[in-house]
Scaffold this motif. Structure first.
Motif, short mmCIF file in Angstrom:
data_model
loop_
_atom_site.label_atom_id
_atom_site.label_comp_id
_atom_site.label_asym_id
_atom_site.label_seq_id
_atom_site.Cartn_x
_atom_site.Cartn_y
_atom_site.Cartn_z
N GLU A 11 -16.07 -21.20 -21.71
CA GLU A 11 -17.40 -20.75 -21.31
C GLU A 11 -17.32 -19.66 -20.24
O GLU A 11 -18.08 -18.69 -20.28
N VAL A 12 -16.40 -19.81 -19.31
CA VAL A 12 -16.24 -18.76 -18.28
C VAL A 12 -15.80 -17.46 -18.93
O VAL A 12 -16.29 -16.38 -18.58
N GLN A 13 -14.88 -17.54 -19.89
CA GLN A 13 -14.48 -16.35 -20.64
C GLN A 13 -15.69 -15.67 -21.27
O GLN A 13 -15.81 -14.45 -21.26
N ARG A 14 -16.58 -16.45 -21.80
CA ARG A 14 -17.76 -15.90 -22.49
C ARG A 14 -18.69 -15.18 -21.53
O ARG A 14 -19.18 -14.09 -21.83
N VAL A 15 -18.97 -15.77 -20.36
CA VAL A 15 -20.00 -15.21 -19.48
C VAL A 15 -19.47 -14.11 -18.55
O VAL A 15 -20.26 -13.32 -18.03
N LEU A 16 -18.15 -14.05 -18.36
CA LEU A 16 -17.60 -13.01 -17.48
C LEU A 16 -17.56 -11.66 -18.19
O LEU A 16 -17.27 -11.57 -19.38
N LYS A 17 -17.81 -10.62 -17.42
CA LYS A 17 -17.59 -9.27 -17.91
C LYS A 17 -16.09 -9.01 -18.04
O LYS A 17 -15.27 -9.70 -17.43
N SER A 18 -15.74 -8.00 -18.81
CA SER A 18 -14.33 -7.63 -18.93
C SER A 18 -13.78 -7.28 -17.55
O SER A 18 -14.39 -6.52 -16.80
N GLY A 19 -12.66 -7.88 -17.18
CA GLY A 19 -12.08 -7.65 -15.86
C GLY A 19 -12.68 -8.51 -14.78
O GLY A 19 -12.27 -8.40 -13.61
N GLY A 20 -13.64 -9.38 -15.14
CA GLY A 20 -14.27 -10.25 -14.16
C GLY A 20 -13.30 -11.30 -13.65
O GLY A 20 -12.22 -11.53 -14.20
N THR A 21 -13.71 -11.98 -12.58
CA THR A 21 -12.82 -12.90 -11.87
C THR A 21 -13.32 -14.34 -11.92
O THR A 21 -14.52 -14.60 -11.76
N LEU A 22 -12.39 -15.25 -12.13
CA LEU A 22 -12.64 -16.68 -11.96
C LEU A 22 -11.85 -17.14 -10.74
O LEU A 22 -10.66 -16.88 -10.62
N PHE A 23 -12.54 -17.85 -9.83
CA PHE A 23 -11.91 -18.37 -8.61
C PHE A 23 -12.07 -19.88 -8.59
O PHE A 23 -13.18 -20.40 -8.67
N LEU A 24 -10.94 -20.59 -8.47
CA LEU A 24 -10.94 -22.05 -8.50
C LEU A 24 -10.31 -22.63 -7.24
O LEU A 24 -9.40 -22.03 -6.67
N VAL A 25 -10.79 -23.79 -6.85
CA VAL A 25 -10.15 -24.61 -5.83
C VAL A 25 -10.01 -26.01 -6.40
O VAL A 25 -10.96 -26.55 -6.98
N THR A 26 -8.83 -26.60 -6.25
CA THR A 26 -8.61 -27.96 -6.77
C THR A 26 -7.49 -28.64 -6.00
O THR A 26 -6.63 -27.96 -5.42
N PRO A 27 -7.48 -29.97 -5.95
CA PRO A 27 -6.39 -30.66 -5.26
C PRO A 27 -5.03 -30.27 -5.81
O PRO A 27 -4.87 -30.09 -7.03
N ASN A 28 -4.07 -30.15 -4.92
CA ASN A 28 -2.71 -29.73 -5.27
C ASN A 28 -1.85 -30.97 -5.52
O ASN A 28 -1.35 -31.58 -4.58
N PHE A 29 -1.66 -31.31 -6.78
CA PHE A 29 -0.94 -32.54 -7.11
C PHE A 29 0.54 -32.46 -6.75
O PHE A 29 1.22 -33.48 -6.68
N SER A 30 1.04 -31.26 -6.50
CA SER A 30 2.44 -31.11 -6.07
C SER A 30 2.57 -30.98 -4.56
O SER A 30 3.66 -30.71 -4.05
N SER A 31 1.48 -31.18 -3.83
CA SER A 31 1.54 -31.11 -2.37
C SER A 31 2.46 -32.19 -1.83
O SER A 31 2.40 -33.35 -2.26
N PRO A 32 3.30 -31.86 -0.84
CA PRO A 32 4.13 -32.90 -0.23
C PRO A 32 3.31 -33.99 0.45
O PRO A 32 3.77 -35.12 0.60
N TRP A 33 2.06 -33.67 0.84
CA TRP A 33 1.21 -34.67 1.47
C TRP A 33 0.88 -35.81 0.51
O TRP A 33 0.72 -36.96 0.92
N ARG A 34 0.76 -35.50 -0.79
CA ARG A 34 0.50 -36.56 -1.76
C ARG A 34 1.66 -37.55 -1.79
O ARG A 34 1.47 -38.78 -1.84
N LEU A 35 2.88 -37.01 -1.75
CA LEU A 35 4.06 -37.87 -1.79
C LEU A 35 4.17 -38.70 -0.51
O LEU A 35 4.56 -39.87 -0.54
#
Length: 231
Positions: free
Chosen positions: A118-142
């Motif tokens: 859906e993001v591909q559909r609504v973005l203009k050519s060259g447009g940007t997607l910016f995401l934030v998500t928990p880092n499952f490889s973070s040493p803090w998780r371990l």
């Protein structure tokens, strides 16, 4: 229905705050990439896009929670719509920038694929997607095990490492992944320094904030930021 109970007013009041470094990062990124109109998916109380609207960007937000919409419409009024991440109510190639802050971990893997389509559909050519998500490889998780911050949210459905999310996004037709960004560093990123670390001098924490956001040390953070372009 049970997930909707989790997304009550107290959920957003507790978790949905304006991250100054994130807002500054997005403003700098949008200026750099000449992005004028943007959509925040899962906007919550709309603190972020209200801030970006004040900076001159044409900002819209969607959320599927009625409680979020009540809070958000106090901030941004008519520019807030009720919709899900898998059905974006915008025309093809109509947006310069789409943000999803702590959203993709709330989706099942197939839903995440649909969201990216859906993001591909609504973005203009060259447009940007910016995401934030928990880092499952973070040493803090371990180190923290079951008490790791992301495990305390019962609405999370799927976790990503930087590599696994990059692979998914590249498969979805995006390109040029970026993980480190320019931002402001004062005041420092206090919530990244729990316990004794919170007592460090402000200058030291500002330097550490720079290192955590703008260098390869982003890899050790509890959450990671990722920007990609539509081909």
């Amino acid at each position: 229905r049970s997930s909707m109970i989790h997304y009550d007013k107290s959920y957003f009041i507790k978790r949905d705050h304006l991250d100054r470094h994130l807002a500054d990062t997005l403003a700098l990124l949008a200026h750099q990439r000449q992005a004028h109109n943007l959509l925040d998916v899962g906007c919550g109380s709309a603190n972020l896009i209200a801030d970006l609207e004040k900076r001159g960007f044409d900002s819209f937000g969607i959320d599927h929670s009625w409680e979020a919409l009540k809070l958000a419409r106090n901030n941004l009024g008519r520019r807030i719509l009720r919709a899900s991440a898998t059905h974006l109510p915008f025309q093809n190639q109509s947006l310069d920038l789409v943000t999803a802050i702590s959203v993709i971990e709330h989706l099942r893997l197939q839903e995440a694929r649909t969201f990216l389509s859906e993001v591909q559909r609504v973005l203009k050519s060259g447009g940007t997607l910016f995401l934030v998500t928990p880092n499952f490889s973070s040493p803090w998780r371990l180190l923290q095990g079951k008490s790791w911050f992301a495990f305390t949210d019962p609405t999370h459905k799927h976790y990503f490492t930087p590599r696994s999310l990059t692979n998914l996004i590249l498969e979805s037709g995006f390109t040029n992944p970026v993980f480190s960004f320019k931002t402001t560093y004062v005041p420092p990123y206090n919530w990244e320094f729990p316990g004794i670390a919170g007592r460090l001098p402000s200058l030291v924490k500002s330097i550490l904030t720079f290192l955590l956001i703008s260098t390869l040390l982003w890899r050790i953070r509890n959450s990671f930021w990722l920007a990609v372009r539509k081909r």
